[in-house]
Scaffold this motif. Structure first.
Motif, mmCIF file in Angstrom:
data_model
loop_
_atom_site.group_PDB
_atom_site.id
_atom_site.type_symbol
_atom_site.label_atom_id
_atom_site.label_comp_id
_atom_site.label_asym_id
_atom_site.label_seq_id
_atom_site.Cartn_x
_atom_site.Cartn_y
_atom_site.Cartn_z
ATOM 1 N N GLU A 1 7.533 -48.600 60.236
ATOM 2 C CA GLU A 1 8.687 -48.865 60.977
ATOM 3 C C GLU A 1 9.520 -50.149 60.447
ATOM 4 O OE1 GLU A 1 10.509 -49.297 65.258
ATOM 5 O OE2 GLU A 1 8.266 -49.083 64.883
ATOM 6 N N ILE A 2 10.683 -50.049 60.215
ATOM 7 C CA ILE A 2 11.396 -51.345 60.145
ATOM 8 C C ILE A 2 12.156 -51.810 61.140
ATOM 9 C CG2 ILE A 2 12.982 -52.634 58.331
ATOM 10 C CD1 ILE A 2 12.031 -50.745 56.270
ATOM 11 N N LYS A 3 12.257 -52.916 61.834
ATOM 12 C CA LYS A 3 12.903 -53.442 62.884
ATOM 13 C C LYS A 3 13.731 -54.434 62.204
ATOM 14 C CE LYS A 3 9.494 -52.594 66.189
ATOM 15 N NZ LYS A 3 8.598 -53.039 67.454
ATOM 16 N N LEU A 4 14.863 -54.597 62.787
ATOM 17 C CA LEU A 4 15.971 -55.498 62.533
ATOM 18 C C LEU A 4 16.365 -56.550 63.771
ATOM 19 C CD1 LEU A 4 18.166 -56.497 60.416
ATOM 20 C CD2 LEU A 4 19.662 -54.782 61.291
ATOM 21 N N ALA B 1 23.850 -52.423 60.839
ATOM 22 C CA ALA B 1 22.535 -52.354 60.704
ATOM 23 C C ALA B 1 22.341 -51.542 59.676
ATOM 24 C CB ALA B 1 22.088 -51.834 62.166
ATOM 25 N N ASP B 2 22.714 -50.381 59.530
ATOM 26 C CA ASP B 2 22.171 -49.356 58.520
ATOM 27 C C ASP B 2 22.512 -50.031 56.958
ATOM 28 O OD1 ASP B 2 24.959 -49.218 58.316
ATOM 29 O OD2 ASP B 2 25.139 -46.844 58.572
ATOM 30 N N LEU C 1 19.453 -52.274 56.727
ATOM 31 C CA LEU C 1 18.002 -51.361 56.571
ATOM 32 C C LEU C 1 18.019 -50.669 55.404
ATOM 33 C CD1 LEU C 1 17.764 -50.571 60.379
ATOM 34 C CD2 LEU C 1 16.499 -52.366 59.063
ATOM 35 N N GLU D 1 15.267 -49.533 52.258
ATOM 36 C CA GLU D 1 14.772 -48.057 52.620
ATOM 37 C C GLU D 1 13.694 -47.850 51.244
ATOM 38 O OE1 GLU D 1 14.563 -44.621 54.329
ATOM 39 O OE2 GLU D 1 15.876 -46.305 54.702
ATOM 40 N N LYS E 1 9.321 -56.590 60.075
ATOM 41 C CA LYS E 1 10.514 -57.127 60.878
ATOM 42 C C LYS E 1 11.486 -58.152 59.824
ATOM 43 C CE LYS E 1 9.672 -60.679 63.768
ATOM 44 N NZ LYS E 1 9.339 -61.583 64.824
#
Length: 452
Positions: free
Chosen positions: A32-35, A43-44, A47, A51, A98
């Motif tokens: 998982e990647i948290k921002l 955000a996208d 992120l 990817e 993170k």
């Protein structure tokens, strides 16, 4: 445990930890990647840059892919900081990433040397960063030779690894001294920066010429009319120079090919090439060699004869960064303003082909003022010619002999001063070795350049 599994590690109390170098090749995935920290940035968009990190299968691969992702985000000029930390995942072979970002301010400004439509330009610019949250920028600029320009830049459209730059501009060029006309251009450009120095540009411009001197040559009066140019241009740049304004080693190559004729009045194929090589002979001594050439061929016909390329699209030669010792645009074909009175002056009309070659030895004296600023003394030699290709049957051998026999040449000395990393100023004196009787000589020259 299993040699491909990361062994237990100690946390520092906040669920973040460091990996032992021994486990760089152990099996590991990002689950998982948290921002956090983004305000205007979508955000996208952020992120999306990470990817590919999920494709990593070892800690080393994850680190390498993370470095690439943060590099891309920093190049977009949106973030002050991009920090990445790893936290334990749901298993011993998985982690949670993170990503913490700190965005730069909304407004931008400053003085920048840039390249617009193949020309080196110095601009005072004010703009907005990250307009729609995906690294877009909008800027209004004023400078030389583009007095007014509005530019929009879109990085990574639909996820592609390229940038699109589009501009609306208005510029005005005064060539009264050398060619008796003033030119005003209003238009638009768009450029797609592809990869490894390749780019594709589109240009649409309405050119209007004004004659301000009643004694101008007949050729100049024949050029007084509006003309529309719509073209597509391919550019390749191979830039390996260590310093653009005080080079010591490396090479710079640039190739451009422009096709005009999508619509409008201009129909031609134009190609230019230039290369500069710099060789350090010692810690303070540098040898520089350069060659530059260009050719423009008309593509439209009037009955059975090609229509000459308009003066706005022809080549000109002369100046401290072109052919030293000759005034800017002051060498090459010209027409008398008054055929019966040579003293009335002449208008330089440009040529359809040119070739220049140069060599320079530069030296940094052991003086603090020179060393701290990168200022250099130099001696140079250059030669070149600007001419029109003959129509009809053409004998290459006699053509080459004619070009060589009518070439211009000069040698000289000067001083070169880098200016704050955005420009270079050269002051030089040239001795003319070969010239045409109609050339405009300028032995003492001073000039600025904002590019290579």
């Amino acid at each position: 445990g299993d040699s491909d599994t990361i062994p237990p590690m100690d946390n520092d109390g906040d669920d973040e930890f460091e990996f032992d170098p021994k486990v760089l090749h152990a099996r590991l995935v990002v689950e998982e990647i948290k921002l956090e920290g983004n305000e205007r940035a979508v955000a996208d968009y952020i992120l999306g840059a990470f990817e590919d990190v999920k494709e990593g299968r070892t800690l080393q691969e994850i680190i390498q892919l993370t470095d690439l992702a943060t590099q891309v985000l920093h190049e977009d000029d949106v973030f002050e900081k991009v920090d990445v930390a790893l936290q334990p995942g749901s298993s011993s072979s998985s982690v949670i990433m993170k990503v913490s970002v700190e965005e730069k301010g909304m407004f931008t400004g400053g003085v920048f040397p840039i390249t617009v439509d193949g020309e080196d330009v110095l601009e005072v610019q004010a703009g907005i960063r990250n307009v729609f949250g995906r690294a877009e920028s909008l800027a209004l600029s004023a400078g030389w030779p583009y007095p007014q320009r509005l530019t929009f830049i879109k990085p990574h459209p639909i996820g592609l690894d390229l940038n699109i730059t589009s501009s609306l501009f208005h510029r005005r060029d005064n060539f009264d001294t050398t060619s008796s006309f003033t030119q005003s251009i209003k238009g638009a450009t768009a450029a797609i920066e592809l990869y490894n120095g390749h780019s594709l540009g589109f240009y649409v411009g309405n050119r209007s010429l004004t004659i301000n001197d009643k004694t101008a040559s007949d050729r100049m009066f024949a050029e007084i009319r509006e003309s529309m140019k719509a073209s597509i241009k391919y550019t390749f740049i191979d830039d390996q120079i260590d310093d653009h304004f005080a080079p010591s080693e490396g090479r710079y190559r640039k190739l451009t090919t422009e096709y005009a004729g999508l619509f409008g009045h201009a129909h031609f194929l134009k190609t230019e090439f230039k290369q500069h090589n710099h060789f350090p002979l010692s810690e303070r001594l540098v040898l520089s060699l350069g060659v530059q050439s260009g050719l423009v061929q008309p593509l439209s016909m009037d009955r059975f004869a090609p229509v000459p390329v308009r003066i706005s699209d022809r080549f000109f030669l002369g100046g401290p960064f072109s052919l030293r010792g000759f005034s800017k645009r002051g060498a090459g074909p010209c027409d008398l303003r008054e055929p019966s009175d040579p003293a009335a002056g002449r208008d330089f009309v440009g040529g359809s082909a040119y070739l220049t070659m140069s060599t320079q030895i530069s030296y940094v004296p052991q003086i603090e003022a020179f060393e701290s600023t990168g200022t250099r003394l130099f001696a140079f030699g250059n030669a070149g010619n600007l001419f029109d290709l003959p129509r009809g049957n053409f004998d290459p051998v006699s053509g080459v002999k004619h070009v060589l026999s009518t070439s211009r040449a000069s040698v000289g000395v000067g001083i070169s001063v880098p200016l704050f990393g955005i420009a270079r100023a050269d002051l030089l004196y040239a001795w003319i070795l070969r010239r045409a009787a109609t050339d405009d000589i300028q032995q003492l020259q001073f000039g600025f350049t904002f590019g290579v």
